[in-house]
Scaffold this motif. Structure first.
Motif, PDB file in Angstrom:
ATOM      1  N   THR A 125       4.399  12.179  12.285  1.00  9.57           N
ATOM      2  CA  THR A 125       3.111  11.498  12.401  1.00  9.57           C
ATOM      3  C   THR A 125       2.680  11.367  13.856  1.00  9.57           C
ATOM      4  O   THR A 125       3.423  10.857  14.687  1.00  9.57           O
ATOM      5  CB  THR A 125       3.181  10.100  11.755  1.00  9.57           C
ATOM      6  OG1 THR A 125       3.581  10.246  10.387  1.00  9.57           O
ATOM      7  CG2 THR A 125       1.853   9.381  11.823  1.00  9.57           C
ATOM      8  N   THR A 145       0.967  14.561   9.590  1.00  8.40           N
ATOM      9  CA  THR A 145       0.110  13.407   9.307  1.00  8.40           C
ATOM     10  C   THR A 145      -0.474  12.900  10.616  1.00  8.40           C
ATOM     11  O   THR A 145       0.214  12.845  11.631  1.00  8.40           O
ATOM     12  CB  THR A 145       0.901  12.276   8.622  1.00  8.40           C
ATOM     13  OG1 THR A 145       1.480  12.779   7.416  1.00  8.40           O
ATOM     14  CG2 THR A 145       0.017  11.086   8.290  1.00  8.40           C
ATOM     15  N   GLN A 204      -2.606   9.651  12.296  1.00  4.41           N
ATOM     16  CA  GLN A 204      -3.026   8.269  12.104  1.00  4.41           C
ATOM     17  C   GLN A 204      -3.862   7.827  13.293  1.00  4.41           C
ATOM     18  O   GLN A 204      -3.704   8.336  14.408  1.00  4.41           O
ATOM     19  CB  GLN A 204      -1.829   7.338  11.962  1.00  4.41           C
ATOM     20  CG  GLN A 204      -1.126   7.459  10.648  1.00  4.41           C
ATOM     21  CD  GLN A 204      -0.020   6.425  10.494  1.00  4.41           C
ATOM     22  OE1 GLN A 204       0.279   5.659  11.396  1.00  4.41           O
ATOM     23  NE2 GLN A 204       0.598   6.418   9.325  1.00  4.41           N
ATOM     24  N   SER A 234      -5.148   7.106   7.851  1.00  7.00           N
ATOM     25  CA  SER A 234      -4.123   8.152   7.792  1.00  7.00           C
ATOM     26  C   SER A 234      -4.738   9.411   7.183  1.00  7.00           C
ATOM     27  O   SER A 234      -5.448   9.341   6.182  1.00  7.00           O
ATOM     28  CB  SER A 234      -2.949   7.675   6.929  1.00  7.00           C
ATOM     29  OG  SER A 234      -1.963   8.669   6.825  1.00  7.00           O
TER      30      SER A 234
END
Length: 160
Positions: free
Chosen positions: A60, A96, A98, A144
């Motif tokens: 992430t 991912t 964020q 997200s």
């Protein structure tokens, strides 16, 4: 990395962005050089994106800030900066993305909605941060995007 004073001036000129100190900008540009990008033209900073890979979630990338000067609006520079960061070796395990977005920051909502669409990934709004814990006092939402396929990032970076 570009002139930190120019980056600081650019971020200060954006009314929807939280102001950071020149020292904070310098630290972000230095400590997170592998996950930061600057766009310049003729020695003038037009855009800046900075983030970091979460230490406990190495898949992430948290984007701390994306900002684009008025002179570069409409050129998809924000998206190109984010794709540039995601295509770097520091993000080779990232699937991912964020960030946090203030409820009233339409340009950021548009940017990240566009990024989610380009990445063919779901965008989810997570619980808002407690406004009492924020210096601005405004509601900010954690967002997200993902998971996304790394091959899409590389394709987009090739065409960016």
């Amino acid at each position: 990395m570009a002139d930190n004073d120019q980056i600081w001036s650019l971020t200060r000129s954006m009314p929807l962005l939280e102001e950071h100190s020149p020292r904070s900008i310098r630290l972000q540009a230095t400590h997170f050089a592998g996950t930061s990008a600057v766009a310049e033209r003729g020695g003038e900073v037009l855009g800046w994106a900075t983030g970091y890979v979460l230490p406990e979630q190495t898949d992430t990338l948290f984007l701390w800030q994306v900002c684009v000067s008025d002179d570069a609006q409409g050129d998809h520079l924000g998206s190109r900066l984010v794709v540039d960061v995601l295509s770097r070796p520091a993000c080779d395990r990232v699937t991912t993305l964020q960030c946090t977005i203030r409820h009233d920051d339409e340009p950021s909502w548009d940017l990240f909605t566009s990024i989610a669409r380009r990445l063919k990934a779901q965008m989810r709004q997570i619980e808002p941060f407690d406004r009492r814990q924020q210096s601005s006092g405004l509601t900010e939402y954690s967002v997200s995007i993902g998971p996304f396929d790394r091959r899409i990032i590389l394709e987009l970076a090739g065409s960016a």
